[in-house]
Design a protein around this motif. Structure first.
Motif, mmCIF file in Angstrom:
data_model
loop_
_atom_site.group_PDB
_atom_site.id
_atom_site.type_symbol
_atom_site.label_atom_id
_atom_site.label_comp_id
_atom_site.label_asym_id
_atom_site.label_seq_id
_atom_site.Cartn_x
_atom_site.Cartn_y
_atom_site.Cartn_z
ATOM 1 N N LEU A 41 0.826 -1.212 0.000
ATOM 2 C CA LEU A 41 0.000 0.000 0.000
ATOM 3 C C LEU A 41 0.859 1.260 0.000
ATOM 4 N N ASP A 42 1.918 1.283 0.818
ATOM 5 C CA ASP A 42 2.791 2.456 0.846
ATOM 6 C C ASP A 42 3.391 2.732 -0.532
ATOM 7 N N GLY A 43 3.899 1.688 -1.171
ATOM 8 C CA GLY A 43 4.477 1.840 -2.500
ATOM 9 C C GLY A 43 3.454 2.313 -3.514
ATOM 10 N N PHE A 44 2.260 1.725 -3.443
ATOM 11 C CA PHE A 44 1.184 2.112 -4.360
ATOM 12 C C PHE A 44 0.848 3.593 -4.210
ATOM 13 N N LEU A 45 0.662 4.022 -2.954
ATOM 14 C CA LEU A 45 0.290 5.418 -2.715
ATOM 15 C C LEU A 45 1.404 6.373 -3.132
ATOM 16 N N THR A 46 2.642 5.970 -2.908
ATOM 17 C CA THR A 46 3.769 6.816 -3.315
ATOM 18 C C THR A 46 3.828 6.969 -4.824
ATOM 19 N N TRP A 47 3.714 5.864 -5.548
ATOM 20 C CA TRP A 47 3.757 5.944 -7.014
ATOM 21 C C TRP A 47 2.561 6.698 -7.566
ATOM 22 N N ARG A 48 1.417 6.634 -6.891
ATOM 23 C CA ARG A 48 0.260 7.409 -7.328
ATOM 24 C C ARG A 48 0.532 8.903 -7.152
ATOM 25 N N ARG A 49 1.201 9.273 -6.056
ATOM 26 C CA ARG A 49 1.577 10.680 -5.849
ATOM 27 C C ARG A 49 2.566 11.129 -6.914
ATOM 28 N N ILE A 50 3.525 10.268 -7.247
ATOM 29 C CA ILE A 50 4.506 10.603 -8.285
ATOM 30 C C ILE A 50 3.799 10.799 -9.619
ATOM 31 N N ARG A 51 2.836 9.945 -9.915
ATOM 32 C CA ARG A 51 2.093 10.076 -11.175
ATOM 33 C C ARG A 51 1.368 11.416 -11.236
ATOM 34 N N ARG A 52 0.742 11.809 -10.129
ATOM 35 C CA ARG A 52 0.044 13.100 -10.106
ATOM 36 C C ARG A 52 1.015 14.258 -10.298
ATOM 37 N N ALA A 53 2.189 14.145 -9.682
ATOM 38 C CA ALA A 53 3.199 15.205 -9.826
ATOM 39 C C ALA A 53 3.661 15.309 -11.273
ATOM 40 N N ILE A 54 3.845 14.167 -11.918
ATOM 41 C CA ILE A 54 4.236 14.164 -13.340
ATOM 42 C C ILE A 54 3.161 14.846 -14.176
ATOM 43 N N ALA A 55 1.909 14.516 -13.919
ATOM 44 C CA ALA A 55 0.808 15.121 -14.672
ATOM 45 C C ALA A 55 0.818 16.641 -14.505
ATOM 46 N N GLU A 56 1.072 17.106 -13.283
ATOM 47 C CA GLU A 56 1.118 18.554 -13.051
ATOM 48 C C GLU A 56 2.298 19.191 -13.777
ATOM 49 N N LEU A 57 3.446 18.536 -13.727
ATOM 50 C CA LEU A 57 4.633 19.089 -14.384
ATOM 51 C C LEU A 57 4.497 19.115 -15.904
ATOM 52 N N GLN A 58 3.783 18.159 -16.459
ATOM 53 C CA GLN A 58 3.649 18.091 -17.914
ATOM 54 C C GLN A 58 2.422 18.835 -18.445
ATOM 55 N N ALA A 59 1.580 19.339 -17.549
ATOM 56 C CA ALA A 59 0.385 20.067 -17.979
ATOM 57 C C ALA A 59 0.776 21.383 -18.639
ATOM 58 N N SER A 60 -0.009 21.775 -19.591
ATOM 59 C CA SER A 60 0.230 23.055 -20.241
ATOM 60 C C SER A 60 -0.005 24.172 -19.234
ATOM 61 N N PRO A 61 0.828 25.188 -19.270
ATOM 62 C CA PRO A 61 0.629 26.306 -18.341
ATOM 63 C C PRO A 61 -0.702 26.981 -18.623
ATOM 64 N N SER A 62 -1.339 27.424 -17.546
ATOM 65 C CA SER A 62 -2.598 28.140 -17.704
ATOM 66 C C SER A 62 -2.524 29.438 -16.924
ATOM 67 N N GLY A 63 -3.435 30.302 -17.199
ATOM 68 C CA GLY A 63 -3.454 31.589 -16.502
ATOM 69 C C GLY A 63 -3.055 32.727 -17.439
ATOM 70 N N LEU A 64 -2.904 33.880 -16.851
ATOM 71 C CA LEU A 64 -2.570 35.059 -17.628
ATOM 72 C C LEU A 64 -1.097 35.074 -18.004
ATOM 73 N N VAL A 65 -0.828 35.555 -19.182
ATOM 74 C CA VAL A 65 0.544 35.715 -19.626
ATOM 75 C C VAL A 65 0.952 37.151 -19.387
ATOM 76 N N HIS A 66 2.099 37.342 -18.773
ATOM 77 C CA HIS A 66 2.571 38.708 -18.472
ATOM 78 C C HIS A 66 3.562 39.146 -19.493
#
Length: 66
Positions: A41-66
């Motif tokens: 379970l610990d390993g599963f939850l850790t890899w799930r957190r890593i997957r979410r972090a990857i998704a955030e890092l690879q997401a296109s930037p959003s918001g206002l451009v300055h």
């Protein structure tokens, strides 16, 4: 249940992106599945957190451009 620090999760996410590029999220999901199959379970939850972090890092930037 041990908790991996957020900094380690983000570091692992960055390393996977460097090693696997666009496939990094898939690799993390595969590792999570492996941990689940091992009833780690610990390993599963850790890899799930890593997957979410990857998704955030690879997401296109959003918001206002300055």
């Amino acid at each position: 249940m041990s908790t991996v620090p957020d900094s380690d999760v983000w570091c692992a996410a960055n390393l996977l992106i460097q090693q696997h590029g666009a496939d990094a999220e898939i690799v993390a999901a595969q590792r999570a599945d492996e941990m689940s199959e091992r009833n780690d379970l610990d390993g599963f939850l850790t890899w799930r957190r890593i997957r979410r972090a990857i998704a955030e890092l690879q997401a296109s930037p959003s918001g206002l451009v300055h």
